[in-house]
Design a protein around this motif. Structure first.
Motif, PDB file in Angstrom:
ATOM      1  N   THR A   3      -8.014  74.064  30.728  1.00 41.64           N
ATOM      2  CA  THR A   3      -8.329  74.957  31.845  1.00 41.64           C
ATOM      3  C   THR A   3      -7.080  75.694  32.306  1.00 41.64           C
ATOM      4  O   THR A   3      -7.146  76.867  32.673  1.00 41.64           O
ATOM      5  CB  THR A   3      -8.918  74.135  33.007  1.00 41.64           C
ATOM      6  OG1 THR A   3     -10.028  73.396  32.526  1.00 41.64           O
ATOM      7  CG2 THR A   3      -9.356  75.023  34.136  1.00 41.64           C
ATOM      8  N   VAL A   4      -5.927  75.002  32.279  1.00 41.77           N
ATOM      9  CA  VAL A   4      -4.683  75.629  32.709  1.00 41.77           C
ATOM     10  C   VAL A   4      -4.355  76.812  31.796  1.00 41.77           C
ATOM     11  O   VAL A   4      -3.980  77.896  32.270  1.00 41.77           O
ATOM     12  CB  VAL A   4      -3.520  74.604  32.718  1.00 41.77           C
ATOM     13  CG1 VAL A   4      -2.195  75.293  32.975  1.00 41.77           C
ATOM     14  CG2 VAL A   4      -3.778  73.520  33.744  1.00 41.77           C
ATOM     15  N   ASP A   7      -6.696  79.626  32.626  1.00 46.72           N
ATOM     16  CA  ASP A   7      -6.295  80.257  33.887  1.00 46.72           C
ATOM     17  C   ASP A   7      -5.048  81.122  33.700  1.00 46.72           C
ATOM     18  O   ASP A   7      -4.944  82.200  34.274  1.00 46.72           O
ATOM     19  CB  ASP A   7      -6.056  79.206  34.969  1.00 46.72           C
ATOM     20  CG  ASP A   7      -7.344  78.676  35.578  1.00 46.72           C
ATOM     21  OD1 ASP A   7      -8.411  79.271  35.311  1.00 46.72           O
ATOM     22  OD2 ASP A   7      -7.283  77.673  36.317  1.00 46.72           O
ATOM     23  N   PHE A  66      -0.259  76.868  38.993  1.00 46.64           N
ATOM     24  CA  PHE A  66      -1.363  76.364  38.177  1.00 46.64           C
ATOM     25  C   PHE A  66      -1.547  74.850  38.343  1.00 46.64           C
ATOM     26  O   PHE A  66      -2.003  74.176  37.432  1.00 46.64           O
ATOM     27  CB  PHE A  66      -1.183  76.738  36.696  1.00 46.64           C
ATOM     28  CG  PHE A  66      -1.211  78.219  36.461  1.00 46.64           C
ATOM     29  CD1 PHE A  66      -2.415  78.894  36.328  1.00 46.64           C
ATOM     30  CD2 PHE A  66      -0.034  78.950  36.407  1.00 46.64           C
ATOM     31  CE1 PHE A  66      -2.449  80.265  36.133  1.00 46.64           C
ATOM     32  CE2 PHE A  66      -0.058  80.318  36.220  1.00 46.64           C
ATOM     33  CZ  PHE A  66      -1.268  80.972  36.073  1.00 46.64           C
ATOM     34  N   SER A  69      -6.860  74.969  39.951  1.00 42.42           N
ATOM     35  CA  SER A  69      -7.452  76.037  39.141  1.00 42.42           C
ATOM     36  C   SER A  69      -7.256  77.386  39.836  1.00 42.42           C
ATOM     37  O   SER A  69      -7.048  77.460  41.048  1.00 42.42           O
ATOM     38  CB  SER A  69      -8.945  75.777  38.933  1.00 42.42           C
ATOM     39  OG  SER A  69      -9.651  75.966  40.144  1.00 42.42           O
ATOM     40  N   ARG A  71      -9.498  79.533  40.276  1.00 42.81           N
ATOM     41  CA  ARG A  71     -10.657  79.700  41.160  1.00 42.81           C
ATOM     42  C   ARG A  71     -10.381  79.082  42.536  1.00 42.81           C
ATOM     43  O   ARG A  71     -10.684  79.675  43.572  1.00 42.81           O
ATOM     44  CB  ARG A  71     -11.883  79.064  40.527  1.00 42.81           C
ATOM     45  CG  ARG A  71     -13.133  79.238  41.342  1.00 42.81           C
ATOM     46  CD  ARG A  71     -14.323  78.522  40.706  1.00 42.81           C
ATOM     47  NE  ARG A  71     -15.523  79.016  41.289  1.00 42.81           N
ATOM     48  CZ  ARG A  71     -16.467  79.683  40.656  1.00 42.81           C
ATOM     49  NH1 ARG A  71     -16.364  79.928  39.392  1.00 42.81           N
ATOM     50  NH2 ARG A  71     -17.527  80.108  41.304  1.00 42.81           N
TER      51      ARG A  71
END
Length: 186
Positions: A3-4, A7, A66, A69, A71
């Motif tokens: 996910t990092v 992102d 980071f 997230s 988001r």
């Protein structure tokens, strides 16, 4: 892919102006704004613009590490921006336009002329100062960055930035004096 990494790629694309990245961030903003919709519906476009601006500045300055997230980070910016708008609204909600202290008189023609001449001098000085001075002033005055933060961005010490700002002020004063001496209007 983690996910990092996703992102980071999204943040980079957003900074570069990618429309798909913009739409994704826009969805994050809309999702976070949904809890504020009832109170802030009339200011939604302004808030969204402010959030985009704050996010872009933050990502360009690498202030987002980071740890959470992207988001979540966008959601925090939305919340803080909405709170700022509510504070501003509360601060000025009881201001009656009829009770504002407005000047009793309009500037006379001489005062208007003097003001225009002073503005011309200021603009001439700004055109003649070194470009680095304008850059430092923009970062310090307009963006509100401290000398320490400017030093980090430019790879210099805080003391060096303070000295450069002082030199820029002195240079601007010298230029102003030359402009005033050479200006036929003064």
């Amino acid at each position: 892919m983690s996910t990092v990494d996703e992102d980071r790629r999204l943040a980079h694309s957003y900074i570069e102006g990618d429309s798909a990245a913009f739409r994704t961030v826009e969805k994050y903003i809309d999702s976070a704004f949904s809890t504020w919709q009832r109170k802030m519906a009339g200011e939604k476009d302004d808030i969204k613009s402010d959030v985009h601006y704050k996010l872009l500045i933050s990502l360009r300055r690498s202030e987002f590490g980071f740890q959470a997230s992207l988001r979540t980070y966008v959601s925090r910016i939305v919340n803080h921006t909405c709170i700022d708008y509510l504070r501003f609204r509360k601060k000025f909600s009881d201001t009656d336009i009829d009770n504002l202290n407005l000047p009793d008189q309009v500037l006379s023609e001489e005062e208007q002329l003097e003001k225009r001449q002073l503005s011309r001098v200021v603009f001439r000085v700004l055109r003649l100062v070194p470009r680095q001075c304008l850059q430092l002033w923009r970062m310090n005055l307009k963006q509100g960055l401290t000398c320490a933060k400017i030093g980090q961005i430019m790879g210099m010490s805080e003391g060096n930035i303070r000295r450069r700002l002082w030199v820029c002020r002195q240079k601007a004063k010298e230029i102003r004096e030359k402009v005033l001496r050479n200006d036929k209007l003064f």
